[in-house]
Write a protein that holds these residues in place. Structure first.
Motif, PDB file in Angstrom:
ATOM      1  N   PRO A   1       0.826  -1.209   0.000  1.00 54.96           N
ATOM      2  CA  PRO A   1       0.000   0.000   0.000  1.00 54.96           C
ATOM      3  C   PRO A   1       0.863   1.263   0.000  1.00 54.96           C
ATOM      4  O   PRO A   1       1.940   1.303   0.603  1.00 54.96           O
TER       5      PRO A   1
ATOM      6  N   LEU B   1      -2.521  -1.413  11.243  1.00 63.20           N
ATOM      7  CA  LEU B   1      -3.602  -1.119  10.296  1.00 63.20           C
ATOM      8  C   LEU B   1      -3.512   0.339   9.825  1.00 63.20           C
ATOM      9  O   LEU B   1      -3.281   1.247  10.622  1.00 63.20           O
TER      10      LEU B   1
ATOM     11  N   ARG C   1      -8.412   4.365   8.078  1.00 64.85           N
ATOM     12  CA  ARG C   1      -9.349   4.489   6.962  1.00 64.85           C
ATOM     13  C   ARG C   1     -10.187   5.751   7.150  1.00 64.85           C
ATOM     14  O   ARG C   1     -10.570   6.062   8.289  1.00 64.85           O
TER      15      ARG C   1
ATOM     16  N   LEU D   1     -13.232  -8.523  10.212  1.00 66.10           N
ATOM     17  CA  LEU D   1     -13.454  -9.274   8.965  1.00 66.10           C
ATOM     18  C   LEU D   1     -13.755 -10.739   9.286  1.00 66.10           C
ATOM     19  O   LEU D   1     -13.262 -11.289  10.274  1.00 66.10           O
TER      20      LEU D   1
ATOM     21  N   GLU E   1     -14.118 -13.366   4.303  1.00 68.50           N
ATOM     22  CA  GLU E   1     -13.497 -12.123   3.810  1.00 68.50           C
ATOM     23  C   GLU E   1     -11.970 -12.206   3.828  1.00 68.50           C
ATOM     24  O   GLU E   1     -11.302 -11.673   2.937  1.00 68.50           O
TER      25      GLU E   1
ATOM     26  N   LEU F   1      -8.882 -11.028   0.429  1.00 66.57           N
ATOM     27  CA  LEU F   1      -8.447  -9.663   0.711  1.00 66.57           C
ATOM     28  C   LEU F   1      -7.885  -9.015  -0.544  1.00 66.57           C
ATOM     29  O   LEU F   1      -7.243  -9.676  -1.366  1.00 66.57           O
TER      30      LEU F   1
ATOM     31  N   GLU G   1      -3.510  -5.032  -1.422  1.00 68.37           N
ATOM     32  CA  GLU G   1      -2.942  -4.074  -0.458  1.00 68.37           C
ATOM     33  C   GLU G   1      -3.279  -4.481   0.974  1.00 68.37           C
ATOM     34  O   GLU G   1      -2.427  -4.449   1.863  1.00 68.37           O
ATOM     35  N   VAL G   2      -4.539  -4.862   1.202  1.00 68.12           N
ATOM     36  CA  VAL G   2      -4.984  -5.196   2.563  1.00 68.12           C
ATOM     37  C   VAL G   2      -4.251  -6.437   3.076  1.00 68.12           C
ATOM     38  O   VAL G   2      -3.961  -6.557   4.270  1.00 68.12           O
TER      39      VAL G   2
ATOM     40  N   HIS H   1      -1.279  -6.989   2.940  1.00 69.44           N
ATOM     41  CA  HIS H   1      -0.020  -6.558   3.570  1.00 69.44           C
ATOM     42  C   HIS H   1      -0.234  -6.108   5.012  1.00 69.44           C
ATOM     43  O   HIS H   1       0.725  -5.944   5.753  1.00 69.44           O
ATOM     44  N   GLU H   2      -1.472  -5.892   5.402  1.00 70.42           N
ATOM     45  CA  GLU H   2      -1.747  -5.414   6.763  1.00 70.42           C
ATOM     46  C   GLU H   2      -1.850  -6.612   7.710  1.00 70.42           C
ATOM     47  O   GLU H   2      -2.109  -7.729   7.291  1.00 70.42           O
TER      48      GLU H   2
ATOM     49  N   GLU I   1      -2.910  -9.531  10.005  1.00 73.75           N
ATOM     50  CA  GLU I   1      -4.123 -10.328  10.197  1.00 73.75           C
ATOM     51  C   GLU I   1      -4.742 -10.037  11.569  1.00 73.75           C
ATOM     52  O   GLU I   1      -5.962 -10.006  11.723  1.00 73.75           O
TER      53      GLU I   1
ATOM     54  N   LEU J   1      -7.247  -7.398  11.456  1.00 75.11           N
ATOM     55  CA  LEU J   1      -8.350  -7.550  10.504  1.00 75.11           C
ATOM     56  C   LEU J   1      -9.345  -8.636  10.898  1.00 75.11           C
ATOM     57  O   LEU J   1     -10.557  -8.462  10.767  1.00 75.11           O
TER      58      LEU J   1
END
Ligand code: GLN
Length: 272
Positions: A66, A88, A91, A185, A189, A193, A196-197, A199-200, A202, A205
């Motif tokens: 990202p 994270l 957003r 999530l 889901e 992913l 990009e997400v 890479h965040e 777990e 999320l």
């Protein structure tokens, strides 16, 4: 010297060729601005070191990283936050939680934010309202971002590294607001992913198979810690509002579901 405009065009094309770069022109502009400043975009040139930084950023981006991690910094609620591997990315829809807190809190209020990550919620709430804010984060990497972001923003936030499902933290305090954007999530889901997400972390999320695990743990644990007119407010996935409202009700709180600026259910509040 290369002209920044030419570079803008060429990296826009390169990014467009990469799988899944959603808005190549926007990202190309952000990359040039990050490494060469706004002025470059209105007729400036790029020197060698700037060109190298820009090319390195483009190649990391093509790898799916990202943009926010590549820059190492991102804005939330108008304030700067360090971000990177292990935390994270804030957003824009999460700003709603700060708006809700800001409507109700003032200088003498106490707020606690659970599962804080970068600290974007308690830091913005502290700066916006003057409330005394507390933050709880379990994981090493995220906790280190949290403390650095508190310092960066000189915010009146006390951070503790602990498991936020433990409702006995900060004994003796009653909170006017208990806020959280926990991992939510679902198992399904997590399997699809966006690049990009993925890479965040777990741990920031995944909310258990049905995504509701943290609400089941956090809401009963903290509802007892609210002050007389206190409230809880949690971010949810867009289909989770009714289920989270039910968990609030089971903990003796009066729930309300609030939509984000895209018109999707995004926050559930619970009044004492
Ligand atoms: N909103 C994030 C996403 O869609 C999830 C954040 C969270 O689980 N709290 O990726």
């Amino acid at each position: 010297m290369v002209s920044a405009r030419e570079k803008l065009h060429s990296i826009t094309k390169t990014l467009a060729s990469g799988a899944g770069v959603f808005d190549p022109a926007f990202e190309a502009r952000e990359i040039i601005r990050e490494y060469a400043g706004d002025a470059a975009l209105i007729g400036g040139g790029l020197d060698d070191p700037q060109t190298k930084l820009i090319d390195a950023a483009v190649s990391r981006r093509l790898n799916g990283e990202p943009l926010q991690y590549i820059f190492g910094k991102w804005e939330f609620y108008g304030f700067p936050f360090y971000v990177g591997e292990g935390v994270l990315i804030p957003r824009p829809e999460t700003e709603l939680l700060v708006d809700i807190a800001a409507e109700r809190l003032g200088k003498n209020s106490l707020l606690i934010d659970l599962c804080s990550g970068t600290g974007c919620i308690p830091i913005s709430a502290a700066l916006k309202t003057g409330a005394k804010c507390y933050a709880v984060e379990l994981y090493d990497a995220a906790f280190s971002y949290l403390t650095r972001n508190i310092a960066l923003n000189r915010a009146d936030v006390t951070a503790i590294q602990a498991d936020a499902t433990d409702g006995t933290l900060f004994p003796g305090l009653e909170f006017d607001a208990v806020i959280s954007n926990p991992p939510y999530l679902t198992g399904t889901e997590m399997k699809s992913l966006m690049r990009e997400v993925a890479h965040e972390p777990e741990t920031a999320l995944y909310g258990g198979e049905d995504g509701l695990g943290f609400y089941r743990a956090l809401i009963p644990a903290w509802s007892a810690r609210l002050s007389e007119n206190g409230f809880m407010a949690v971010e949810t996935g867009e289909t989770q509002g009714p289920a989270v409202a039910e968990i609030m009700r089971e903990s003796g709180l009066e729930p309300r579901i609030i939509k984000d600026y895209a018109g999707l259910d995004r926050v559930v509040t619970g009044e004492k």
